[in-house]
Design an enzyme around this catalytic site. Structure first.
Site, PDB file in Angstrom:
ATOM      1  CG  ASP A 129       4.246 -25.229  -1.079  1.00 12.13           C
ATOM      2  OD1 ASP A 129       5.099 -25.558  -1.914  1.00 12.13           O
ATOM      3  OD2 ASP A 129       3.461 -26.054  -0.551  1.00 12.13           O
ATOM      4  CG  HIS A 133       5.456 -26.620 -19.259  1.00 15.20           C
ATOM      5  ND1 HIS A 133       4.803 -26.920 -18.090  1.00 15.20           N
ATOM      6  CD2 HIS A 133       6.158 -27.719 -19.592  1.00 15.20           C
ATOM      7  CE1 HIS A 133       5.095 -28.161 -17.730  1.00 15.20           C
ATOM      8  NE2 HIS A 133       5.915 -28.666 -18.634  1.00 15.20           N
ATOM      9  CG  HIS A 180       5.628 -25.138 -14.650  1.00 18.05           C
ATOM     10  ND1 HIS A 180       4.732 -24.708 -15.628  1.00 18.05           N
ATOM     11  CD2 HIS A 180       6.371 -24.051 -14.341  1.00 18.05           C
ATOM     12  CE1 HIS A 180       4.936 -23.434 -15.894  1.00 18.05           C
ATOM     13  NE2 HIS A 180       5.932 -23.005 -15.119  1.00 18.05           N
ATOM     14  CG  HIS A 232       8.367 -25.703  -8.536  1.00 21.39           C
ATOM     15  ND1 HIS A 232       8.193 -26.751  -9.417  1.00 21.39           N
ATOM     16  CD2 HIS A 232       8.528 -26.248  -7.316  1.00 21.39           C
ATOM     17  CE1 HIS A 232       8.226 -27.896  -8.728  1.00 21.39           C
ATOM     18  NE2 HIS A 232       8.434 -27.624  -7.461  1.00 21.39           N
TER      19      HIS A 232
HETATM   20  P1  5GP Z   1       8.185 -30.084  -5.589  1.00 20.94           P
HETATM   21  O1  5GP Z   1       7.968 -31.229  -4.653  1.00 20.94           O
HETATM   22  O2  5GP Z   1       7.785 -30.434  -6.998  1.00 20.94           O
HETATM   23  O3  5GP Z   1       9.544 -29.470  -5.505  1.00 20.94           O
HETATM   24  O4  5GP Z   1       7.243 -28.926  -5.084  1.00 20.94           O
HETATM   25  C1  5GP Z   1       5.898 -28.843  -5.421  1.00 20.94           C
HETATM   26  C2  5GP Z   1       5.258 -27.965  -4.382  1.00 20.94           C
HETATM   27  O5  5GP Z   1       3.997 -27.590  -4.869  1.00 20.94           O
HETATM   28  C3  5GP Z   1       5.024 -28.667  -3.032  1.00 20.94           C
HETATM   29  O6  5GP Z   1       5.717 -27.942  -2.010  1.00 20.94           O
HETATM   30  C4  5GP Z   1       3.512 -28.623  -2.862  1.00 20.94           C
HETATM   31  O7  5GP Z   1       3.116 -28.368  -1.534  1.00 20.94           O
HETATM   32  C5  5GP Z   1       3.105 -27.496  -3.800  1.00 20.94           C
HETATM   33  N1  5GP Z   1       1.771 -27.649  -4.364  1.00 20.94           N
HETATM   34  C6  5GP Z   1       1.238 -28.784  -4.914  1.00 20.94           C
HETATM   35  N2  5GP Z   1       0.001 -28.539  -5.370  1.00 20.94           N
HETATM   36  C7  5GP Z   1      -0.260 -27.226  -5.095  1.00 20.94           C
HETATM   37  C8  5GP Z   1      -1.395 -26.390  -5.324  1.00 20.94           C
HETATM   38  O8  5GP Z   1      -2.423 -26.792  -5.897  1.00 20.94           O
HETATM   39  N3  5GP Z   1      -1.302 -25.103  -4.907  1.00 20.94           N
HETATM   40  C9  5GP Z   1      -0.180 -24.616  -4.279  1.00 20.94           C
HETATM   41  N4  5GP Z   1      -0.209 -23.329  -3.900  1.00 20.94           N
HETATM   42  N5  5GP Z   1       0.907 -25.371  -4.056  1.00 20.94           N
HETATM   43  C10 5GP Z   1       0.860 -26.665  -4.465  1.00 20.94           C
HETATM   44 ZN    ZN Z   2       3.502 -25.901 -16.825  1.00 20.07          ZN
END
Ligand code: 5GP
Ligand code: ZN
Length: 112
Positions: A29, A45, A96, A98
């Protein structure tokens, strides 16, 4: 499709790869919330866990087969947490599917 994680899987956007197989991709992350913070994504996706169904659940099963391998490679023998956020109330920022792997320290009991 304009999806950040599809672009990371394809290599169009760089990432720090931790694990990859036919079905899933794992990377660090960019904004870690714990000493170990890895995202595991299916290589197709799927918008979120809210749309898991018989047609895509093989990918989800493969993600969960990969998670213990990743945890072992990161020396998370004391345990870790796996989280997936869904939609607005779940604070899902990337649409997407995760799974966050968080570990490397004693995590809090708080879940919200
Ligand atoms: P969500 O908030 O959708 O559960 O988690 C998305 C995660 O993606 C966040 O923890 C954020 O830090 C991570 N993230 C967002 N953009 C990027 C990126 O460009 N590269 C990486 N490695 N992580 C990302
Ligand atoms: Zn996707």
């Amino acid at each position: 499709m304009d999806c950040l994680f599809c672009k990371i899987i394809s290599g169009e956007i760089p990432s720090s790869k931790v694990y990859e197989d036919e079905y899933c991709y794992a990377f660090r992350d960019i904004n870690p919330q714990a000493p170990v913070h890895i995202l595991v994504v299916p290589k197709c996706h799927i918008e979120s866990a809210d749309v898991i169904c018989g047609g895509n659940s093989l990918y989800v099963a493969k993600v969960f087969e990969a998670i213990p391998k990743i945890a072992a490679s990161e020396s998370l023998s004391e345990g870790y947490r796996v989280i997936t956020n869904i939609g607005k109330h779940g604070c899902q920022s990337v649409k997407h599917l995760h799974f966050h792997i968080l570990g490397g320290k004693q995590l809090s009991e708080k879940m919200d």
